[in-house]
Design a protein around this motif. Sequence first.
Motif, PDB file in Angstrom:
ATOM      1  N   GLN A 153       0.819  -1.207   0.000  1.00 46.49           N
ATOM      2  CA  GLN A 153       0.000   0.000   0.000  1.00 46.49           C
ATOM      3  C   GLN A 153       0.858   1.264   0.000  1.00 46.49           C
ATOM      4  O   GLN A 153       0.351   2.368   0.133  1.00 46.49           O
ATOM      5  CB  GLN A 153      -0.927   0.008   1.217  1.00 46.49           C
ATOM      6  CG  GLN A 153      -1.914  -1.135   1.200  1.00 46.49           C
ATOM      7  CD  GLN A 153      -2.777  -1.149   2.451  1.00 46.49           C
ATOM      8  OE1 GLN A 153      -2.746  -0.232   3.253  1.00 46.49           O
ATOM      9  NE2 GLN A 153      -3.565  -2.202   2.596  1.00 46.49           N
ATOM     10  N   GLY A 154       2.170   1.087  -0.136  1.00 43.68           N
ATOM     11  CA  GLY A 154       3.078   2.220  -0.184  1.00 43.68           C
ATOM     12  C   GLY A 154       3.389   2.808   1.184  1.00 43.68           C
ATOM     13  O   GLY A 154       3.851   3.942   1.287  1.00 43.68           O
ATOM     14  N   LEU A 155       3.120   2.060   2.232  1.00 44.67           N
ATOM     15  CA  LEU A 155       3.358   2.527   3.592  1.00 44.67           C
ATOM     16  C   LEU A 155       4.478   1.703   4.232  1.00 44.67           C
ATOM     17  O   LEU A 155       4.766   0.600   3.801  1.00 44.67           O
ATOM     18  CB  LEU A 155       2.090   2.384   4.438  1.00 44.67           C
ATOM     19  CG  LEU A 155       0.841   3.095   3.916  1.00 44.67           C
ATOM     20  CD1 LEU A 155      -0.381   2.653   4.701  1.00 44.67           C
ATOM     21  CD2 LEU A 155       1.032   4.593   4.023  1.00 44.67           C
ATOM     22  N   SER A 156       5.076   2.271   5.249  1.00 49.49           N
ATOM     23  CA  SER A 156       6.076   1.488   5.981  1.00 49.49           C
ATOM     24  C   SER A 156       5.513   1.130   7.348  1.00 49.49           C
ATOM     25  O   SER A 156       4.719   1.886   7.919  1.00 49.49           O
ATOM     26  CB  SER A 156       7.382   2.273   6.127  1.00 49.49           C
ATOM     27  OG  SER A 156       7.181   3.392   6.956  1.00 49.49           O
ATOM     28  N   PHE A 157       5.902  -0.006   7.849  1.00 48.18           N
ATOM     29  CA  PHE A 157       5.451  -0.460   9.162  1.00 48.18           C
ATOM     30  C   PHE A 157       6.666  -0.656  10.043  1.00 48.18           C
ATOM     31  O   PHE A 157       7.588  -1.388   9.685  1.00 48.18           O
ATOM     32  CB  PHE A 157       4.673  -1.773   9.049  1.00 48.18           C
ATOM     33  CG  PHE A 157       4.341  -2.374  10.392  1.00 48.18           C
ATOM     34  CD1 PHE A 157       3.314  -1.850  11.158  1.00 48.18           C
ATOM     35  CD2 PHE A 157       5.055  -3.449  10.876  1.00 48.18           C
ATOM     36  CE1 PHE A 157       3.013  -2.393  12.397  1.00 48.18           C
ATOM     37  CE2 PHE A 157       4.772  -3.999  12.114  1.00 48.18           C
ATOM     38  CZ  PHE A 157       3.736  -3.475  12.872  1.00 48.18           C
ATOM     39  N   GLN A 158       6.670   0.013  11.174  1.00 49.56           N
ATOM     40  CA  GLN A 158       7.736  -0.144  12.156  1.00 49.56           C
ATOM     41  C   GLN A 158       7.142  -0.883  13.350  1.00 49.56           C
ATOM     42  O   GLN A 158       6.240  -0.372  14.000  1.00 49.56           O
ATOM     43  CB  GLN A 158       8.277   1.220  12.595  1.00 49.56           C
ATOM     44  CG  GLN A 158       9.403   1.137  13.591  1.00 49.56           C
ATOM     45  CD  GLN A 158      10.612   0.397  13.025  1.00 49.56           C
ATOM     46  OE1 GLN A 158      11.080   0.680  11.944  1.00 49.56           O
ATOM     47  NE2 GLN A 158      11.083  -0.572  13.766  1.00 49.56           N
ATOM     48  N   PRO A 159       7.626  -2.094  13.628  1.00 56.13           N
ATOM     49  CA  PRO A 159       7.064  -2.832  14.763  1.00 56.13           C
ATOM     50  C   PRO A 159       7.345  -2.122  16.086  1.00 56.13           C
ATOM     51  O   PRO A 159       8.348  -1.415  16.210  1.00 56.13           O
ATOM     52  CB  PRO A 159       7.769  -4.184  14.711  1.00 56.13           C
ATOM     53  CG  PRO A 159       8.936  -4.013  13.832  1.00 56.13           C
ATOM     54  CD  PRO A 159       8.676  -2.829  12.949  1.00 56.13           C
ATOM     55  N   VAL A 211      16.143  -4.231  14.069  1.00 51.58           N
ATOM     56  CA  VAL A 211      16.648  -3.419  15.182  1.00 51.58           C
ATOM     57  C   VAL A 211      17.249  -2.116  14.654  1.00 51.58           C
ATOM     58  O   VAL A 211      17.001  -1.040  15.196  1.00 51.58           O
ATOM     59  CB  VAL A 211      17.676  -4.210  16.025  1.00 51.58           C
ATOM     60  CG1 VAL A 211      18.402  -3.305  17.007  1.00 51.58           C
ATOM     61  CG2 VAL A 211      17.003  -5.357  16.764  1.00 51.58           C
ATOM     62  N   ALA A 212      18.025  -2.208  13.578  1.00 49.91           N
ATOM     63  CA  ALA A 212      18.659  -1.010  13.015  1.00 49.91           C
ATOM     64  C   ALA A 212      17.616  -0.004  12.545  1.00 49.91           C
ATOM     65  O   ALA A 212      17.758   1.202  12.779  1.00 49.91           O
ATOM     66  CB  ALA A 212      19.586  -1.397  11.869  1.00 49.91           C
ATOM     67  N   SER A 213      16.562  -0.472  11.885  1.00 51.33           N
ATOM     68  CA  SER A 213      15.532   0.463  11.429  1.00 51.33           C
ATOM     69  C   SER A 213      14.763   1.045  12.613  1.00 51.33           C
ATOM     70  O   SER A 213      14.331   2.194  12.574  1.00 51.33           O
ATOM     71  CB  SER A 213      14.588  -0.200  10.431  1.00 51.33           C
ATOM     72  OG  SER A 213      13.785  -1.160  11.071  1.00 51.33           O
ATOM     73  N   SER A 214      14.620   0.272  13.671  1.00 48.73           N
ATOM     74  CA  SER A 214      13.931   0.758  14.863  1.00 48.73           C
ATOM     75  C   SER A 214      14.702   1.878  15.543  1.00 48.73           C
ATOM     76  O   SER A 214      14.107   2.795  16.115  1.00 48.73           O
ATOM     77  CB  SER A 214      13.726  -0.391  15.855  1.00 48.73           C
ATOM     78  OG  SER A 214      13.310   0.088  17.101  1.00 48.73           O
ATOM     79  N   CYS A 215      16.007   1.817  15.480  1.00 45.81           N
ATOM     80  CA  CYS A 215      16.851   2.821  16.144  1.00 45.81           C
ATOM     81  C   CYS A 215      16.660   4.220  15.571  1.00 45.81           C
ATOM     82  O   CYS A 215      16.993   5.206  16.225  1.00 45.81           O
ATOM     83  CB  CYS A 215      18.325   2.421  16.056  1.00 45.81           C
ATOM     84  SG  CYS A 215      18.711   0.979  17.044  1.00 45.81           S
ATOM     85  N   THR A 216      16.123   4.325  14.376  1.00 49.81           N
ATOM     86  CA  THR A 216      15.914   5.630  13.748  1.00 49.81           C
ATOM     87  C   THR A 216      14.470   6.107  13.865  1.00 49.81           C
ATOM     88  O   THR A 216      14.149   7.192  13.392  1.00 49.81           O
ATOM     89  CB  THR A 216      16.313   5.590  12.262  1.00 49.81           C
ATOM     90  OG1 THR A 216      15.487   4.639  11.583  1.00 49.81           O
ATOM     91  CG2 THR A 216      17.779   5.232  12.100  1.00 49.81           C
ATOM     92  N   ASN A 233      10.929   2.801  18.978  1.00 53.17           N
ATOM     93  CA  ASN A 233      12.389   2.889  19.012  1.00 53.17           C
ATOM     94  C   ASN A 233      12.933   2.001  20.128  1.00 53.17           C
ATOM     95  O   ASN A 233      12.695   2.253  21.306  1.00 53.17           O
ATOM     96  CB  ASN A 233      12.823   4.335  19.223  1.00 53.17           C
ATOM     97  CG  ASN A 233      14.303   4.521  19.003  1.00 53.17           C
ATOM     98  OD1 ASN A 233      15.106   3.686  19.376  1.00 53.17           O
ATOM     99  ND2 ASN A 233      14.655   5.636  18.393  1.00 53.17           N
ATOM    100  N   VAL A 234      13.660   0.980  19.741  1.00 53.66           N
ATOM    101  CA  VAL A 234      14.175   0.014  20.702  1.00 53.66           C
ATOM    102  C   VAL A 234      15.181   0.644  21.670  1.00 53.66           C
ATOM    103  O   VAL A 234      15.380   0.157  22.773  1.00 53.66           O
ATOM    104  CB  VAL A 234      14.760  -1.215  19.963  1.00 53.66           C
ATOM    105  CG1 VAL A 234      16.091  -0.903  19.356  1.00 53.66           C
ATOM    106  CG2 VAL A 234      14.854  -2.414  20.867  1.00 53.66           C
ATOM    107  N   LEU A 235      15.783   1.751  21.282  1.00 55.84           N
ATOM    108  CA  LEU A 235      16.746   2.430  22.152  1.00 55.84           C
ATOM    109  C   LEU A 235      16.077   3.194  23.292  1.00 55.84           C
ATOM    110  O   LEU A 235      16.735   3.524  24.284  1.00 55.84           O
ATOM    111  CB  LEU A 235      17.610   3.397  21.343  1.00 55.84           C
ATOM    112  CG  LEU A 235      18.489   2.771  20.262  1.00 55.84           C
ATOM    113  CD1 LEU A 235      19.222   3.855  19.497  1.00 55.84           C
ATOM    114  CD2 LEU A 235      19.456   1.780  20.868  1.00 55.84           C
ATOM    115  N   SER A 236      14.796   3.480  23.168  1.00 56.80           N
ATOM    116  CA  SER A 236      14.109   4.289  24.182  1.00 56.80           C
ATOM    117  C   SER A 236      14.060   3.604  25.541  1.00 56.80           C
ATOM    118  O   SER A 236      14.010   4.280  26.572  1.00 56.80           O
ATOM    119  CB  SER A 236      12.700   4.641  23.719  1.00 56.80           C
ATOM    120  OG  SER A 236      11.924   3.468  23.603  1.00 56.80           O
ATOM    121  N   ALA A 237      14.094   2.294  25.578  1.00 54.41           N
ATOM    122  CA  ALA A 237      14.043   1.576  26.859  1.00 54.41           C
ATOM    123  C   ALA A 237      15.308   1.804  27.687  1.00 54.41           C
ATOM    124  O   ALA A 237      15.287   1.666  28.905  1.00 54.41           O
ATOM    125  CB  ALA A 237      13.845   0.085  26.626  1.00 54.41           C
TER     126      ALA A 237
END
Length: 134
Positions: free
Chosen positions: A38-44, A75-80, A87-91
């Motif tokens: 659908q042209g969207l990105s999904f960040q878990p 994980v790398a995409s989550s960091c941004t 964002n996995v780094l927020s914890a």
Amino acid sequence: QRWWRGRHSACLTRARARSDWDMQMGKLHQIQSAFALQGLSFQPPAATITALLRRLVLFHRGVDGGRVTALAVIVASSCTAQDPRNNVLSAASSADEMEAWSWCFWMSSYLGLILEHLTACVMGVQGSCAPSLS
């Protein structure tokens, strides 16, 4: 006999955890693919990534290079991610001290796996540079 039962039980637990992890990653890739169509990105969510990370550390036994790589991409995409929930780094900066300590433990264990696989890849160990599962 007690030793064998313990080893056998550990092997079964790791195999079950590996199978569950593969199923969860498969579902995550399906969701990401559906959004991409659908042209969207999904960040878990970061909680989902952390759960996958913990399970990978649990069952990892040196032959999971593809799994380590597949999770490293997520994980790398989550960091941004701008949203702290994704964002996995927020914890790491959590107000809850136990959550921050837990994050440090699991993340350092995972980074150790990444370094182990990178070293094996550089040294030319067969099967260590397995392609991603995605």
